[in-house]
Design a protein around this motif. Structure first.
Motif, mmCIF file in Angstrom:
data_model
loop_
_atom_site.group_PDB
_atom_site.id
_atom_site.type_symbol
_atom_site.label_atom_id
_atom_site.label_comp_id
_atom_site.label_asym_id
_atom_site.label_seq_id
_atom_site.Cartn_x
_atom_site.Cartn_y
_atom_site.Cartn_z
ATOM 1 N N LYS A 102 0.834 -1.205 0.000
ATOM 2 C CA LYS A 102 0.000 0.000 0.000
ATOM 3 C C LYS A 102 0.869 1.255 0.000
ATOM 4 C CE LYS A 102 -3.787 2.213 2.460
ATOM 5 N NZ LYS A 102 -4.727 2.115 3.578
ATOM 6 N N ALA A 103 1.939 1.266 0.770
ATOM 7 C CA ALA A 103 2.837 2.422 0.817
ATOM 8 C C ALA A 103 3.521 2.644 -0.532
ATOM 9 C CB ALA A 103 3.880 2.239 1.921
ATOM 10 N N LEU A 104 3.974 1.559 -1.166
ATOM 11 C CA LEU A 104 4.600 1.675 -2.482
ATOM 12 C C LEU A 104 3.618 2.208 -3.514
ATOM 13 C CD1 LEU A 104 6.715 -1.603 -2.602
ATOM 14 C CD2 LEU A 104 7.614 0.733 -2.672
ATOM 15 N N LEU A 105 2.402 1.672 -3.511
ATOM 16 C CA LEU A 105 1.403 2.119 -4.479
ATOM 17 C C LEU A 105 0.977 3.558 -4.235
ATOM 18 C CD1 LEU A 105 -0.645 -1.158 -4.863
ATOM 19 C CD2 LEU A 105 0.723 -0.008 -6.636
ATOM 20 N N SER A 106 0.926 3.971 -2.996
ATOM 21 C CA SER A 106 0.596 5.357 -2.684
ATOM 22 C C SER A 106 1.656 6.298 -3.265
ATOM 23 C CB SER A 106 0.489 5.539 -1.169
ATOM 24 O OG SER A 106 0.223 6.885 -0.844
ATOM 25 N N ALA A 107 2.928 5.972 -3.071
ATOM 26 C CA ALA A 107 4.011 6.787 -3.630
ATOM 27 C C ALA A 107 3.944 6.790 -5.158
ATOM 28 C CB ALA A 107 5.371 6.263 -3.154
ATOM 29 N N PHE A 108 3.666 5.637 -5.719
ATOM 30 C CA PHE A 108 3.578 5.506 -7.170
ATOM 31 C C PHE A 108 2.449 6.359 -7.740
ATOM 32 C CE2 PHE A 108 1.168 3.199 -10.511
ATOM 33 C CZ PHE A 108 2.007 3.487 -11.584
ATOM 34 N N PHE A 109 1.246 6.238 -7.193
ATOM 35 C CA PHE A 109 0.111 6.996 -7.720
ATOM 36 C C PHE A 109 0.312 8.503 -7.537
ATOM 37 C CE2 PHE A 109 -2.417 2.936 -7.354
ATOM 38 C CZ PHE A 109 -2.618 2.808 -8.715
ATOM 39 N N GLU A 110 0.947 8.902 -6.454
ATOM 40 C CA GLU A 110 1.250 10.315 -6.251
ATOM 41 C C GLU A 110 2.209 10.820 -7.335
ATOM 42 O OE1 GLU A 110 3.483 13.148 -2.998
ATOM 43 O OE2 GLU A 110 2.376 11.409 -2.252
ATOM 44 N N GLN A 111 3.276 10.062 -7.582
ATOM 45 C CA GLN A 111 4.241 10.444 -8.610
ATOM 46 C C GLN A 111 3.598 10.422 -10.000
ATOM 47 O OE1 GLN A 111 7.117 11.768 -8.378
ATOM 48 N NE2 GLN A 111 7.855 11.628 -10.463
ATOM 49 N N ALA A 112 2.812 9.409 -10.282
ATOM 50 C CA ALA A 112 2.140 9.311 -11.581
ATOM 51 C C ALA A 112 1.248 10.522 -11.818
ATOM 52 C CB ALA A 112 1.326 8.019 -11.659
ATOM 53 N N SER A 113 0.522 10.940 -10.803
ATOM 54 C CA SER A 113 -0.344 12.110 -10.921
ATOM 55 C C SER A 113 0.477 13.370 -11.207
ATOM 56 C CB SER A 113 -1.151 12.285 -9.637
ATOM 57 O OG SER A 113 -1.949 13.439 -9.705
ATOM 58 N N LEU A 114 1.588 13.526 -10.504
ATOM 59 C CA LEU A 114 2.467 14.680 -10.737
ATOM 60 C C LEU A 114 3.000 14.697 -12.167
ATOM 61 C CD1 LEU A 114 4.524 14.725 -7.413
ATOM 62 C CD2 LEU A 114 2.772 16.373 -8.134
#
Length: 160
Positions: A102-114
């Protein structure tokens, strides 16, 4: 414990985790894995435990096709596109159940959005469809390469 981007010194740990997390037919050569990272280093992450040891990783890359890349093949040089392909999320057995994915995916989705990405695809293997469905991915009834093994399913997510 912390999430950070992958770096050039991560690969021995990534291979160790891959071997523990997947059946042997899904193990990929290090150079093949590196091709995913090299295509999109800003969207690939690792999770370090309190000792600084990598216990999980996430490899993703831009992709410009509706067909999925084959497992065991390095990415072609021209693979850029308007979606991100989630190639691999693996957590070492000793770190399972601690919210690391969950922590990895949260970082990923945040970066993807940026970076302006809102479309994602992946191939769910080893019965992982329910896991990915919790994050909003939906199964597409489209055949995927046999290289992913029996029961592999294409899944997509659009956050637009």
């Amino acid at each position: 414990m912390a999430v950070s981007v992958l770096n050039a010194s991560s690969w021995s740990d990534i291979q160790r985790i891959q071997q523990a997390a997947y059946v042997e037919s899904l193990h990929e050569e290090c150079e093949v894995l590196k091709s995913k990272w090299q295509a999109s280093p800003d969207t690939c992450f690792q999770y370090l435990d309190e000792t600084g040891r990598i216990v999980a990783y996430l490899l993703t890359h831009a992709w410009g096709s509706s067909a999925v890349p084959k497992l065991h093949d390095a990415l072609p040089e021209a693979c850029a596109g308007d979606q991100l392909f989630v190639h691999d999320l693996a957590v070492s057995p000793e770190a399972a159940g601690k919210g690391i994915a969950k922590a990895l995916l949260s970082a990923f989705f945040e970066q993807a959005s940026l970076m302006g990405y809102s479309r994602f695809m992946l191939v769910a293997v080893q019965g992982s469809v329910p896991f990915w469905a919790r994050y909003g991915f939906q199964v597409k009834d489209v055949p995927v390469s046999e290289s992913y093994g029996e029961g592999a399913r294409l899944m997509v997510l659009s956050t637009e």
